[in-house]
Design an enzyme around this catalytic site. Structure first.
Site, PDB file in Angstrom:
ATOM      1  N   ASP A 143     -72.678 -57.957 -44.704  1.00 22.54           N
ATOM      2  CA  ASP A 143     -73.069 -56.608 -45.109  1.00 22.54           C
ATOM      3  C   ASP A 143     -74.096 -56.655 -46.241  1.00 22.54           C
ATOM      4  O   ASP A 143     -74.081 -55.838 -47.154  1.00 22.54           O
ATOM      5  CB  ASP A 143     -71.831 -55.823 -45.552  1.00 22.54           C
ATOM      6  CG  ASP A 143     -72.089 -54.316 -45.629  1.00 22.54           C
ATOM      7  OD1 ASP A 143     -73.011 -53.844 -44.950  1.00 22.54           O
ATOM      8  OD2 ASP A 143     -71.368 -53.631 -46.380  1.00 22.54           O
ATOM      9  N   CYS A 197     -61.394 -47.109 -25.223  1.00 24.87           N
ATOM     10  CA  CYS A 197     -61.040 -45.824 -25.851  1.00 24.87           C
ATOM     11  C   CYS A 197     -60.575 -44.803 -24.810  1.00 24.87           C
ATOM     12  O   CYS A 197     -59.807 -43.896 -25.128  1.00 24.87           O
ATOM     13  CB  CYS A 197     -62.238 -45.260 -26.609  1.00 24.87           C
ATOM     14  SG  CYS A 197     -62.586 -46.106 -28.171  1.00 24.87           S
ATOM     15  N   CYS A 200     -59.327 -40.768 -25.058  1.00 23.58           N
ATOM     16  CA  CYS A 200     -58.805 -40.459 -26.394  1.00 23.58           C
ATOM     17  C   CYS A 200     -59.922 -39.936 -27.297  1.00 23.58           C
ATOM     18  O   CYS A 200     -61.034 -40.461 -27.307  1.00 23.58           O
ATOM     19  CB  CYS A 200     -58.181 -41.707 -27.019  1.00 23.58           C
ATOM     20  SG  CYS A 200     -57.518 -41.448 -28.682  1.00 23.58           S
ATOM     21  N   CYS A 207     -61.126 -35.969 -38.108  1.00 22.47           N
ATOM     22  CA  CYS A 207     -62.094 -36.117 -39.193  1.00 22.47           C
ATOM     23  C   CYS A 207     -62.112 -34.865 -40.073  1.00 22.47           C
ATOM     24  O   CYS A 207     -62.403 -33.765 -39.591  1.00 22.47           O
ATOM     25  CB  CYS A 207     -63.494 -36.387 -38.642  1.00 22.47           C
ATOM     26  SG  CYS A 207     -64.744 -36.567 -39.938  1.00 22.47           S
ATOM     27  N   CYS A 223     -69.849 -37.475 -43.606  1.00 20.91           N
ATOM     28  CA  CYS A 223     -68.760 -38.457 -43.684  1.00 20.91           C
ATOM     29  C   CYS A 223     -68.299 -38.630 -45.129  1.00 20.91           C
ATOM     30  O   CYS A 223     -69.113 -38.819 -46.037  1.00 20.91           O
ATOM     31  CB  CYS A 223     -69.243 -39.790 -43.114  1.00 20.91           C
ATOM     32  SG  CYS A 223     -68.019 -41.116 -43.212  1.00 20.91           S
ATOM     33  N   CYS A 250     -62.836 -43.158 -46.808  1.00 19.55           N
ATOM     34  CA  CYS A 250     -61.917 -42.386 -45.977  1.00 19.55           C
ATOM     35  C   CYS A 250     -61.481 -43.265 -44.814  1.00 19.55           C
ATOM     36  O   CYS A 250     -62.281 -44.035 -44.284  1.00 19.55           O
ATOM     37  CB  CYS A 250     -62.628 -41.134 -45.462  1.00 19.55           C
ATOM     38  SG  CYS A 250     -61.597 -40.067 -44.423  1.00 19.55           S
ATOM     39  N   CYS A 253     -60.024 -41.650 -39.480  1.00 22.49           N
ATOM     40  CA  CYS A 253     -60.322 -41.961 -38.086  1.00 22.49           C
ATOM     41  C   CYS A 253     -59.688 -43.275 -37.648  1.00 22.49           C
ATOM     42  O   CYS A 253     -59.407 -43.469 -36.452  1.00 22.49           O
ATOM     43  CB  CYS A 253     -61.839 -41.986 -37.850  1.00 22.49           C
ATOM     44  SG  CYS A 253     -62.736 -43.239 -38.789  1.00 22.49           S
ATOM     45  N   CYS A 257     -56.006 -43.893 -35.034  1.00 19.70           N
ATOM     46  CA  CYS A 257     -56.339 -44.666 -33.828  1.00 19.70           C
ATOM     47  C   CYS A 257     -55.117 -45.401 -33.284  1.00 19.70           C
ATOM     48  O   CYS A 257     -54.490 -46.187 -34.004  1.00 19.70           O
ATOM     49  CB  CYS A 257     -57.446 -45.668 -34.139  1.00 19.70           C
ATOM     50  SG  CYS A 257     -57.900 -46.715 -32.733  1.00 19.70           S
TER      51      CYS A 257
END
Length: 362
Positions: A143, A197, A200, A207, A223, A250, A253, A257
């Site tokens: 990153d 996914c 779903c 969110c 976001c 945050c 999400c 899951c």
């Protein structure tokens, strides 16, 4: 027997690399080529839509982000690794989110900054490879450069990119960091991960600020992770109340899951929560001086928001907290803070508690 530097057995070397990576503490490892044409198109559309907000660095490097060989000449393969980051004993995330007097910090940021931890281990992995075959071209990234890490990890078989744009591993959920080793060795590549996914849409529906504007499309400007970390100015007023008590990042999400029922505990002790930040009181955190903030967040990702951003975020959370004399007193103590941005958010919070704004806290 060690491979000859001139004619290494690349299939055997790939197997050894995966073994070494796991010995070094990585939870999983895969190998991908450098082809990211479709992902380059997705990135361009995202930038054209302005969904990156103030994150100018996302557009600054042109095609280097989606063309690894341009970022690091000679790259023909990418070794992608992941490392789980939620240690056992961390306070339950839902409990913290349900405690309006506590500050919620994204689970990845509770302990030591992962960048150095993973980069050092990737460097050690490269050294193991060099010991086996001699000098070779490589570069480690965590990153820290224009890298499409999720797309590369998907192509390396580590998981698929979910509708929330986070990588999901069917055996380990999504609570993990990613890192890459760009190399100039023609190693055999792994099979890209397929998506699971289905129909779903829980991540989209939960969110708080409706930042996932469509499956696989995130408007970072809405976001909470962007608002509390990347945004350096004022948080839009219409998004402050939905932020609740989230003061750095945050996880909603990911928390919702279904695949995270398979999430694995972190094995790295340095990722353990520091200073009880997995559920510390907002008033206590708001009372930190800048010196305390810098001392207590040394070596942590939380430093990224800066002290003024830290106060801004907590002021919003206090504005969303239940009314109490202590909360109002804490806010008033910062009402004349030198930063205009901090004062603005403090006054917003005080107005909430005075009943002067719609959507006032309970």
């Amino acid at each position: 027997m060690p491979c000859s530097p001139a004619t290494p057995d690349y299939a055997a070397l790939a197997r050894d690399i995966k073994h070494w990576a796991r010995e070094l503490g990585f939870a999983d490892v895969g190998i991908a080529d450098t082809s990211l044409g479709e992902d380059e198109g997705h990135l361009k559309r995202w930038l054209d839509d302005g969904h990156h907000g103030e994150m100018d660095y996302m557009a600054r490097h042109g095609s280097k982000r989606s063309r690894p060989q341009e970022l690091e000449p000679g790259t023909i393969r990418v070794i992608s690794v992941r490392m789980d980051y939620v240690p056992p004993g961390t306070r339950n995330a839902w409990d913290v989110l349900g405690d309006a007097d506590a500050g919620y910090v994204a689970r990845y940021a509770l302990g030591r900054d992962y960048h150095k931890v993973m980069r050092n281990r990737l460097q050690r992995l490269a050294e193991r490879i060099r010991e086996r075959i001699g000098e070779f071209g490589y570069r480690a990234y965590v990153d820290s450069a224009p890298v499409l890490e999720k797309a590369l990890a998907r192509n390396a078989g580590l998981g698929w990119i979910g509708k929330h744009t986070v990588l999901i591993n069917r055996r380990a959920g999504s609570y993990f960091f990613l890192g890459e080793l760009y190399i100039g060795l023609p190693l055999p590549v792994d099979t890209p991960a397929s998506a699971h996914c289905g129909s779903c849409r829980r991540c989209i529906d939960i969110c708080p600020t409706q930042a996932i504007v469509a499956p696989y499309r995130l408007d970072a400007r809405r976001c909470i992770s962007y608002l509390t970390i990347e945004l350096k100015g004022s948080i839009p007023e219409e998004l402050r109340a939905p932020m609740g008590n989230r003061i750095f990042g945050c996880d909603d999400c990911q928390l919702i899951c279904p695949w995270n029922k398979f999430a694995q505990d972190a094995t790295e002790p340095d990722f353990a929560p520091r200073h009880s930040l997995d559920g510390a009181r907002l008033i206590e955190l708001f009372g930190w001086s800048e010196e305390e903030f810098l001392k207590r967040t040394e070596g942590m990702a939380i430093r990224r928001t800066g002290f003024e951003g830290w106060l801004r975020n907590i002021a919003v959370a206090l504005g969303n907290a239940p009314r109490s004399e202590d909360v109002v007193a804490a806010l008033k103590a910062r009402a004349d803070y030198p930063s205009e941005m901090v004062r603005e958010h403090v006054m917003w919070a005080l107005a909430r508690h005075a009943g002067g704004m719609r959507g006032e806290p309970p």
